[in-house]
Design an enzyme around this catalytic site. Sequence first.
Site, PDB file in Angstrom:
ATOM      1  N   HIS A 138       4.654   1.956  -8.017  1.00 12.94           N
ATOM      2  CA  HIS A 138       3.416   0.892  -7.951  1.00 12.94           C
ATOM      3  C   HIS A 138       2.845   0.851  -9.146  1.00 12.94           C
ATOM      4  CE1 HIS A 138       4.154   1.522  -3.424  1.00 12.94           C
ATOM      5  NE2 HIS A 138       4.509   0.164  -3.354  1.00 12.94           N
TER       6      HIS A 138
ATOM      7  N   LYS B 249      13.826  -1.144  -7.739  1.00 14.30           N
ATOM      8  CA  LYS B 249      14.453  -0.371  -6.552  1.00 14.30           C
ATOM      9  C   LYS B 249      14.819  -1.203  -5.456  1.00 14.30           C
ATOM     10  CE  LYS B 249      12.049   1.957  -3.373  1.00 14.30           C
ATOM     11  NZ  LYS B 249      12.729   1.553  -2.250  1.00 14.30           N
ATOM     12  N   ASP B 250      13.974  -2.277  -5.403  1.00 14.14           N
ATOM     13  CA  ASP B 250      14.367  -3.574  -4.482  1.00 14.14           C
ATOM     14  C   ASP B 250      15.286  -4.666  -5.307  1.00 14.14           C
ATOM     15  OD1 ASP B 250      13.261  -2.386  -1.956  1.00 14.14           O
ATOM     16  OD2 ASP B 250      11.457  -2.425  -3.262  1.00 14.14           O
TER      17      ASP B 250
ATOM     18  N   GLY C 112       0.767  -1.072   0.120  1.00 17.08           N
ATOM     19  CA  GLY C 112       0.039   0.135   0.092  1.00 17.08           C
ATOM     20  C   GLY C 112       0.813   1.175  -0.082  1.00 17.08           C
TER      21      GLY C 112
HETATM   22  O1  PAF Z   1       8.185  -4.594  -1.980  1.00 13.96           O
HETATM   23  C1  PAF Z   1       7.177  -4.616  -1.226  1.00 13.96           C
HETATM   24  O2  PAF Z   1       6.373  -3.882  -1.079  1.00 13.96           O
HETATM   25  C2  PAF Z   1       7.113  -5.913  -0.216  1.00 13.96           C
HETATM   26  O3  PAF Z   1       8.277  -6.422   0.145  1.00 13.96           O
HETATM   27  C3  PAF Z   1       6.266  -6.941  -0.843  1.00 13.96           C
HETATM   28  C4  PAF Z   1       6.808  -7.744  -2.077  1.00 13.96           C
HETATM   29  C5  PAF Z   1       4.852  -6.458  -1.103  1.00 13.96           C
HETATM   30  C6  PAF Z   1       5.912  -8.194   0.147  1.00 13.96           C
HETATM   31  O4  PAF Z   1       5.378  -7.790   1.408  1.00 13.96           O
END
Ligand code: PAF
Length: 285
Positions: free
Chosen positions: A35, A149-150, A29
């Site tokens: 996103h 980013k991750d 969220g």
């Molecule tokens: O990247 C994220 O926002 C979170 O690590 C994820 C993949 C939704 C898991 O909670």
Amino acid sequence: MKVIRSADELKAQIKREALFPVGFVPTMGALHEGHLSLVRIAAKECSLVVVSIYVNPAQFNNKDDLKNYPRSLEADLSMLGKVLAKNDIVFTPDDKEIYPVEDKRVFNFGNLGNVMEGLYRQGHFNGVAQVVSRLFEIAEPDLAYFGLKDLQQVAIIKEMVRQKGYKVRIVAAPIIRENDGLAMSSRNRLLTQELRNKAPVIYNTLSVAASMIQNCDIPEIKNYVVRTIEKTGGLSVEYFEIVDDKYLHPVNAKSEMKKRKSYFGCIAVWAGKIRLIDNIELQLV
Ligand code: PAF
């Protein structure tokens, strides 16, 4: 779009739709353009899109971070309403739906889980793997979308998919940045105005580091990155590593790098009490 809270109902609805491929975008969220870019790609590539919104306690190694993590369900749903189609689904489970029984699984990702975020956020990736595997088992997507980013999270998820034998294909999408270069993150909204104004130095410095790699060795680049960011005031570098693109092994000297192969400069920075991460691709030409 439909909003569904129950795991059983989500499974049943996906089955009823009987569409292929099903694309899945897991989120916590506090949605932003980063996103939405994932959701837009999923919408282009898939017949049915499922977006989950769940703040997963298992992946927070810091209680205050969990408590302060931004939550904005109303605004999130309104943003998703503009990009999702009528039959797409937003899954908003509570803790009981995700963890009906305590999840005691311990994953082993080898080196991938022991460097950078894995080193500084003990237990974080185990919690990510727990929730993402649970979500994959509920939604059984054909494709799942994650932001680069991750970067390390993407590598961990791919390894988890390999270990568990899931059929899902992981799609990694580019980092989306604010106009001043700051990587979009839900945590950006927690920054004070003063630190928000200073935070673009992170990406600006990474960009300089990416060009320095042609002429300087890695210790000099690391020194430059830490010094430049920290002299801004209020920002403190937790780590800056240059790693290979697959195993995320830190490279400590340029002589270890291969030409025209991708490496990533990965950074974590404390901006006051808020921890920001970012990365940039580097290549020796
Ligand atoms: O990247 C994220 O926002 C979170 O690590 C994820 C993949 C939704 C898991 O909670």
